[in-house]
Design an enzyme around this catalytic site. Structure first.
Site, mmCIF file in Angstrom:
data_model
loop_
_atom_site.group_PDB
_atom_site.id
_atom_site.type_symbol
_atom_site.label_atom_id
_atom_site.label_comp_id
_atom_site.label_asym_id
_atom_site.label_seq_id
_atom_site.Cartn_x
_atom_site.Cartn_y
_atom_site.Cartn_z
ATOM 1 N N ASP A 31 29.108 23.297 -7.154
ATOM 2 C CA ASP A 31 30.146 23.049 -6.145
ATOM 3 C C ASP A 31 31.463 23.572 -6.707
ATOM 4 O O ASP A 31 31.825 23.233 -7.836
ATOM 5 C CB ASP A 31 30.253 21.544 -5.857
ATOM 6 C CG ASP A 31 30.989 21.268 -4.546
ATOM 7 O OD1 ASP A 31 30.384 20.639 -3.658
ATOM 8 O OD2 ASP A 31 32.161 21.678 -4.421
ATOM 9 N N ALA A 74 27.076 24.317 1.140
ATOM 10 C CA ALA A 74 28.469 24.748 0.985
ATOM 11 C C ALA A 74 28.888 25.647 2.145
ATOM 12 O O ALA A 74 28.338 26.734 2.318
ATOM 13 C CB ALA A 74 28.628 25.499 -0.334
ATOM 14 N N ALA A 75 29.825 25.189 2.930
ATOM 15 C CA ALA A 75 30.320 25.991 4.052
ATOM 16 C C ALA A 75 31.648 25.431 4.514
ATOM 17 O O ALA A 75 31.923 24.250 4.311
ATOM 18 C CB ALA A 75 29.329 25.968 5.211
ATOM 19 N N ASN A 92 32.954 33.201 3.569
ATOM 20 C CA ASN A 92 32.490 31.998 2.892
ATOM 21 C C ASN A 92 31.106 31.544 3.364
ATOM 22 O O ASN A 92 30.277 31.137 2.565
ATOM 23 C CB ASN A 92 33.480 30.851 3.068
ATOM 24 C CG ASN A 92 33.122 29.720 2.128
ATOM 25 O OD1 ASN A 92 33.298 29.846 0.925
ATOM 26 N ND2 ASN A 92 32.549 28.664 2.660
ATOM 27 N N TYR A 141 32.253 29.979 13.590
ATOM 28 C CA TYR A 141 31.535 29.031 12.732
ATOM 29 C C TYR A 141 30.042 29.019 13.093
ATOM 30 O O TYR A 141 29.174 29.243 12.248
ATOM 31 C CB TYR A 141 32.144 27.622 12.876
ATOM 32 C CG TYR A 141 31.274 26.547 12.291
ATOM 33 C CD1 TYR A 141 31.058 26.493 10.912
ATOM 34 C CD2 TYR A 141 30.629 25.614 13.101
ATOM 35 C CE1 TYR A 141 30.223 25.524 10.368
ATOM 36 C CE2 TYR A 141 29.802 24.646 12.567
ATOM 37 C CZ TYR A 141 29.596 24.606 11.201
ATOM 38 O OH TYR A 141 28.772 23.660 10.664
ATOM 39 N N ASN A 170 25.865 15.367 14.968
ATOM 40 C CA ASN A 170 27.100 14.861 14.350
ATOM 41 C C ASN A 170 26.798 13.952 13.160
ATOM 42 O O ASN A 170 26.499 12.757 13.358
ATOM 43 C CB ASN A 170 27.935 14.114 15.392
ATOM 44 C CG ASN A 170 28.555 15.060 16.401
ATOM 45 O OD1 ASN A 170 27.860 15.798 17.081
ATOM 46 N ND2 ASN A 170 29.868 15.060 16.474
ATOM 47 N N ARG A 221 28.052 12.842 22.307
ATOM 48 C CA ARG A 221 27.566 13.491 21.090
ATOM 49 C C ARG A 221 26.422 12.668 20.520
ATOM 50 O O ARG A 221 26.242 11.501 20.859
ATOM 51 C CB ARG A 221 28.674 13.586 20.027
ATOM 52 C CG ARG A 221 29.805 14.531 20.379
ATOM 53 C CD ARG A 221 29.355 15.984 20.330
ATOM 54 N NE ARG A 221 30.431 16.905 20.663
ATOM 55 C CZ ARG A 221 30.741 17.273 21.907
ATOM 56 N NH1 ARG A 221 30.065 16.795 22.945
ATOM 57 N NH2 ARG A 221 31.716 18.129 22.122
ATOM 58 N N ASP A 285 35.040 22.222 23.236
ATOM 59 C CA ASP A 285 34.170 21.026 23.212
ATOM 60 C C ASP A 285 33.228 21.025 24.420
ATOM 61 O O ASP A 285 33.679 20.842 25.551
ATOM 62 C CB ASP A 285 35.017 19.747 23.288
ATOM 63 C CG ASP A 285 35.363 19.172 21.930
ATOM 64 O OD1 ASP A 285 34.715 19.564 20.937
ATOM 65 O OD2 ASP A 285 36.269 18.327 21.873
HETATM 66 N N1 UDP Z 1 37.260 13.551 19.315
HETATM 67 C C1 UDP Z 1 38.346 12.919 19.892
HETATM 68 N N2 UDP Z 1 39.471 12.722 19.138
HETATM 69 C C2 UDP Z 1 39.560 13.103 17.830
HETATM 70 C C3 UDP Z 1 38.439 13.730 17.226
HETATM 71 C C4 UDP Z 1 37.302 13.954 18.006
HETATM 72 O O1 UDP Z 1 38.309 12.565 21.071
HETATM 73 O O2 UDP Z 1 40.613 12.907 17.207
HETATM 74 C C5 UDP Z 1 36.049 13.789 20.119
HETATM 75 C C6 UDP Z 1 35.674 15.253 20.254
HETATM 76 O O3 UDP Z 1 36.313 15.810 21.379
HETATM 77 C C7 UDP Z 1 34.160 15.175 20.419
HETATM 78 C C8 UDP Z 1 33.764 13.947 19.609
HETATM 79 O O4 UDP Z 1 34.976 13.190 19.438
HETATM 80 O O5 UDP Z 1 33.833 14.938 21.767
HETATM 81 C C9 UDP Z 1 33.219 14.277 18.232
HETATM 82 O O6 UDP Z 1 34.119 15.167 17.604
HETATM 83 P P1 UDP Z 1 34.014 15.514 16.055
HETATM 84 O O7 UDP Z 1 35.217 16.379 15.734
HETATM 85 O O8 UDP Z 1 33.850 14.259 15.260
HETATM 86 O O9 UDP Z 1 32.666 16.333 15.924
HETATM 87 P P2 UDP Z 1 32.158 17.646 16.708
HETATM 88 O O10 UDP Z 1 31.384 17.146 17.899
HETATM 89 O O11 UDP Z 1 33.339 18.471 17.074
HETATM 90 O O12 UDP Z 1 31.261 18.299 15.718
#
Ligand code: UDP
Length: 329
Positions: A31, A74-75, A92, A141, A170, A221, A285
């Protein structure tokens, strides 16, 4: 097995290192500590702070430690940044991985476990997401992760590499004993931000949109516990014995949870209110993303220990409550 864990000081990698030790394997960590935390890895685990571009050093580690399998965590994983600075992500996440794979193939190490993502699906045509859905990432990404998946297929065919690519949903939660957990800088994930709002360490949480076509208007999610993820990485080992094996699995619970449901779970677990406001939607999103985990269940015998959001949040809370400043600060 002797397992090289690249990115083993990061969030998911460090939990996997623990699981490897607990199941009788021997983890060795590489790491560069750009995002990882030395304190997330036990002192007695061999640890090398090296960049993947340093092929001669990585080759030496593979030989010295008699590595049989490499797990690669690692990413960089900030979707927004990948849009504004894609070079960083191609170098990366894609180029570094190619360095690592060239080293492995040159050294005769032919088992590989790769951290991929549900972001490779882009905006999926249907829900829940099965592994056979078309992959069409909507940001660099996700694209770099898909590029690696495709390289792996070619390397399996040409060089007999055996690999499993796990498409995470998630990742959430922390070790059951609360000693390691999530510590990103900057933090962008919902659960740590909402816990920080509940404890007054951050101002109120911004809920990104409540006008989505979902039951309560907020995004759905699939939150999956980091230790459940880790166990899948080890459950796949037997399948990698066959040369040229190429395996893809979604790792999610299959349960969609809305942003507001996450906030309610945090309030129940912590006994504190999560102050929040409704903010505009966050670019990129999708309204809903959740897995069909049947393939991992059937083929790997993967079972989920933390099926509900409250159980996941409870472990996150244990970690954050005991370590309000994360690691080593
Ligand atoms: N989210 C939110 N407020 C924040 C961060 C995230 O409402 O400050 C929402 C985001 O729009 C998504 C969910 O929470 O619907 C999960 O987001 P996160 O960034 O944790 O993971 P992602 O789904 O982007 O990988």
């Amino acid at each position: 097995m002797n397992v090289l864990v690249v990115g083993g000081a990061g969030y998911i990698g460090s939990h996997c290192v623990r699981e490897l030790t607990a199941t009788g394997h021997r983890p060795v960590v590489v790491d560069n500590l750009v995002f990882g935390h030395r304190a997330a890895v036990a002192e007695d685990v061999p640890f090398y702070s090296v960049n993947l571009g340093n092929e001669s050093e990585i080759g030496k580690i593979l030989r010295k430690e008699k590595i049989e399998l490499v797990m690669h965590f690692a990413a960089y994983a900030y979707v927004g940044e990948s849009v504004t600075d894609p070079l960083k992500y191609y170098f990366n996440n894609l180029a570094s991985t190619l360095h690592l794979l060239r080293c492995m193939i040159g050294s005769g190490v032919k088992k590989f476990v790769f951290s991929s993502t549900c972001a490779t699906y882009g905006i999926p045509a249907r829900m829940p997401i099965t592994e056979d859905l078309p992959q069409a990432p909507i940001n660099p990404y996700g694209q770099t992760k898909l590029d690696v998946e495709n390289a792996l297929k070619a390397f399996a065919h040409a060089y007999g590499l055996s690999f499993a690519a796990f498409r995470y949903f998630n990742a959430a939660g922390a070790a059951e004993d609360g000693t390691i957990g999530e510590d990103h800088d900057p933090e962008t994930h919902l659960i740590p931000l909402a816990i920080a709002a509940a404890t007054g360490r951050r101002p109120e949480l911004a809920v990104f949109g409540n006008d989505y076509p979902t039951p309560d208007g907020t995004c759905l999610r699939d939150y999956v516990h980091v230790d459940d993820l880790s166990r899948a990485h080890i459950a796949v080992f037997d399948k990698l014995a066959a040369p040229g094996a190429g395996l893809f699995y979604n790792l999610g619970t299959g349960t969609p949870t809305s942003v507001l449901e996450v906030l309610r779970a945090i309030e129940t677990v912590t006994g504190k209110k999560v102050p929040h406001t409704i903010a505009p939607r966050r670019a990129g999103d999708p309204p809903a993303l959740y897995a069909d985990p049947a393939k991992a269940r059937h083929e790997l015998g993967w079972s989920i220990k933390y099926p509900g959001i409250e159980a996941i949040v409870a472990t996150a809370w244990k970690w954050h409550e005991a370590h309000p400043d994360g690691f080593g600060k």
